[in-house]
Enzyme design. Structure first.
Site, PDB file in Angstrom:
ATOM      1  N   HIS A  78       0.838  -1.215   0.000  1.00  0.00           N
ATOM      2  CA  HIS A  78       0.000   0.000   0.000  1.00  0.00           C
ATOM      3  C   HIS A  78       0.870   1.262   0.000  1.00  0.00           C
ATOM      4  O   HIS A  78       0.431   2.321   0.461  1.00  0.00           O
ATOM      5  CB  HIS A  78      -0.950   0.073   1.207  1.00  0.00           C
ATOM      6  CG  HIS A  78      -1.722  -1.181   1.440  1.00  0.00           C
ATOM      7  ND1 HIS A  78      -3.018  -1.344   1.018  1.00  0.00           N
ATOM      8  CD2 HIS A  78      -1.375  -2.358   2.032  1.00  0.00           C
ATOM      9  CE1 HIS A  78      -3.448  -2.557   1.354  1.00  0.00           C
ATOM     10  NE2 HIS A  78      -2.458  -3.196   1.960  1.00  0.00           N
ATOM     11  N   SER A 137      15.660  21.317 -16.283  1.00  0.00           N
ATOM     12  CA  SER A 137      14.487  22.153 -16.523  1.00  0.00           C
ATOM     13  C   SER A 137      14.931  23.446 -17.186  1.00  0.00           C
ATOM     14  O   SER A 137      16.016  23.955 -16.907  1.00  0.00           O
ATOM     15  CB  SER A 137      13.811  22.454 -15.183  1.00  0.00           C
ATOM     16  OG  SER A 137      13.072  23.656 -15.278  1.00  0.00           O
ATOM     17  N   GLU A 155      10.226   8.318 -16.763  1.00  0.00           N
ATOM     18  CA  GLU A 155       8.867   8.831 -16.964  1.00  0.00           C
ATOM     19  C   GLU A 155       8.334   8.491 -18.353  1.00  0.00           C
ATOM     20  O   GLU A 155       7.170   8.132 -18.532  1.00  0.00           O
ATOM     21  CB  GLU A 155       8.853  10.344 -16.780  1.00  0.00           C
ATOM     22  CG  GLU A 155       9.109  10.789 -15.360  1.00  0.00           C
ATOM     23  CD  GLU A 155       9.360  12.289 -15.301  1.00  0.00           C
ATOM     24  OE1 GLU A 155       8.399  13.040 -15.132  1.00  0.00           O
ATOM     25  OE2 GLU A 155      10.533  12.707 -15.443  1.00  0.00           O
TER      26      GLU A 155
END
Ligand code: ARG
Length: 472
Positions: free
Chosen positions: A156, A277, A290
């Protein structure tokens, strides 16, 4: 533009129809396989006395020249010639004259295109098994270097029980092992030759399908001509296998993304596998992880696309089936691209052992072990669970951890506690106590590592046997 099949027509094809129905812009990827198949076919036509041997030689020669032109990027593919099969036949006839028109004797584009796809996927499956094996080796390498690294195991996404990082990584080795098994199994169904089925019913010429199969290194020929030209199961199966592989990688990606966040800081991915970035100078983003996670969606989409194309198609060939290609090429590219990046990303990642250890020291992932300890003292597990639950609550209220409690505090909850509890609660002890086959105890993980290495050696055997078959 005159069509190779133009005899029955009195009008030119509408230009938009020509563009709409053509597949050359994507099926030119099958050029090598198309020529490979044609060479075997024409050799068989010669052997069976269907085409004179001198013509066979001219055709083989011409096909060789066309192949060379394609490899040197000198071939101009045209939408007017619809697909790779017609483009190559046209180029052959341009090269050697009307005798080139004998190549298509006893054959249809329906069995031809199916053959191309079988040849193509057979090679890709071998490549992908090899890439999966490299990824397994990268994971095994990291596992070996992390036989002492303990981190919290989660359920979980809540800290559950401490585990060895090696154990965690070997879970992925097992998943990729199943993927390899599936690909190897699917290979049997790819390794079957459709050629000789003709358009759908077979051919009137005395061809020898088994001879062609042998030439191309196929283990078998299709039993039924209708099935031979209608079957795309082998592509669906490939797309499903690819989906599972991407899903497995995507799960690991998610862990890499989480683990490389400042909050976890369990690993640092190598600079070469991250990007920055444009506005925030401090950022180092796990883009590869990703993107692999993101691209998994397209791979699933390609599977569903083809399943939907095939649903309700009557026998035998239908033009709908031309839609089998783009998704398959896209999946091959996406999957191979991801696998190529993944192995080096895994082997170059830096494991922050001290951060993982800190996390284990500051959690309750050893709580199960105190319960088990009370059970060995004779208490029923359910009562032990209740007692430890209260101890954990006590710790949370006191803002402390189990190992920091004094003997007196322990004894307030149960007089079954003695000094040995401190040893039981040590993370190493907790890990090593799970000494069952497949468990996280170090000795078990060492054995699992050995078994994983044996499995990759098996894969090498399979690759050796099959790569030779594909290359001949
Ligand atoms: N371009 C076609 C395909 O990819 C080749 C088979 C065409 N057959 C036909 N009867 N039109 O499916």
């Amino acid at each position: 533009m005159s069509k190779l099949w133009g005899g029955r027509f009195t009008k030119q094809t509408d230009r938009l129809v020509e563009e709409y129905t053509a597949s050359i812009l994507f099926d030119k990827e099958l050029a090598e396989e198309d020529i490979e198949g044609s060479l075997a076919h024409v050799t068989m036509l010669g052997k069976c006395g269907i085409v004179p041997l001198e013509d066979v030689e001219k055709i083989k020669d011409g096909l060789g020249k066309v192949l060379q032109r394609i490899r040197q990027g000198e071939m101009e593919f045209t939408v007017g010639d619809e697909d790779i099969h017609m483009n190559i036949e046209k180029a052959l006839i341009d090269e050697i004259g009307p005798v080139g028109g004998k190549l298509h004797t006893g054959r249809s584009r329906n069995d031809q295109v199916a053959t191309d796809m079988h040849l193509y996927l057979r090679k890709r499956v071998v490549e992908i098994v090899m890439l999966l094996q490299q990824l397994q080796e990268a994971l095994i390498g990291q596992a070996k270097a992390n036989l002492d690294t303990i981190l919290p195991g989660y359920t979980h996404l809540q800290r559950a029980q401490p585990i060895l990082l090696a154990h965690h990584l070997l879970a992925y080795v097992s998943m990729f092992e199943r993927d390899i098994g599936r690909l190897e199994d699917s290979y049997k169904r790819i390794d079957v030759l459709p050629l000789g089925a003709g358009a759908l019913a077979g051919t009137t010429f005395p061809i020898d399908r088994h001879f062609v199969a042998e030439q191309l290194g196929f283990a078998a020929v299709y039993e039924n001509s209708l099935d031979a030209v209608s079957d795309r199961d082998f592509i669906v199966e490939f797309l499903a296998n690819a989906s599972l592989i991407m899903m497995h990688m995507s799960r690991l990606c998610e862990e890499f993304v989480l683990w490389s966040s400042t909050e976890f800081a369990f690993i640092e991915l190598d600079d070469a596998f991250c990007t920055g970035s444009s506005i925030m100078p401090q950022k180092k983003n796990p883009d590869v992880a990703e993107l692999v996670r993101g691209k998994t969606g397209r791979v699933y989409g390609n599977l569903f696309g083809l399943l939907t194309v095939l649903k309700s198609l009557p026998l035998a060939y239908n033009k709908d089936m031309q839609e089998d290609k783009e998704g398959m090429f896209d999946t091959v590219r996406t999957l191979e691209g991801a696998l190529q990046l993944f192995a080096p990303m895994v082997s170059t990642m830096k494991v922050r052992k001290e951060r993982m250890r800190q996390a284990v020291n500051r959690d309750f992932s050893n709580a199960t072990d105190i319960a088990d300890y009370l059970v060995t003292k004779g208490l029923p597990f359910r009562q032990a669970h209740e007692i430890i639950g209260r101890i954990v609550l006590y710790c949370i209220q006191k803002e402390t951890y189990l190992l920091n409690l004094s003997m007196a505090e322990f004894r307030e909850f149960s007089d079954l506690f003695d000094e040995r509890i401190y040893e039981v609660l040590e993370p190493e002890h907790v890990v090593n106590a799970r000494n069952v086959y497949g468990g996280t105890a170090r000795s078990q993980v060492e054995q699992a590592l050995m078994r994983a290495e044996l499995a990759t050696a098996e894969t090498t055997n399979w690759l050796t046997a099959h790569a030779a078959r594909v290359e001949r």
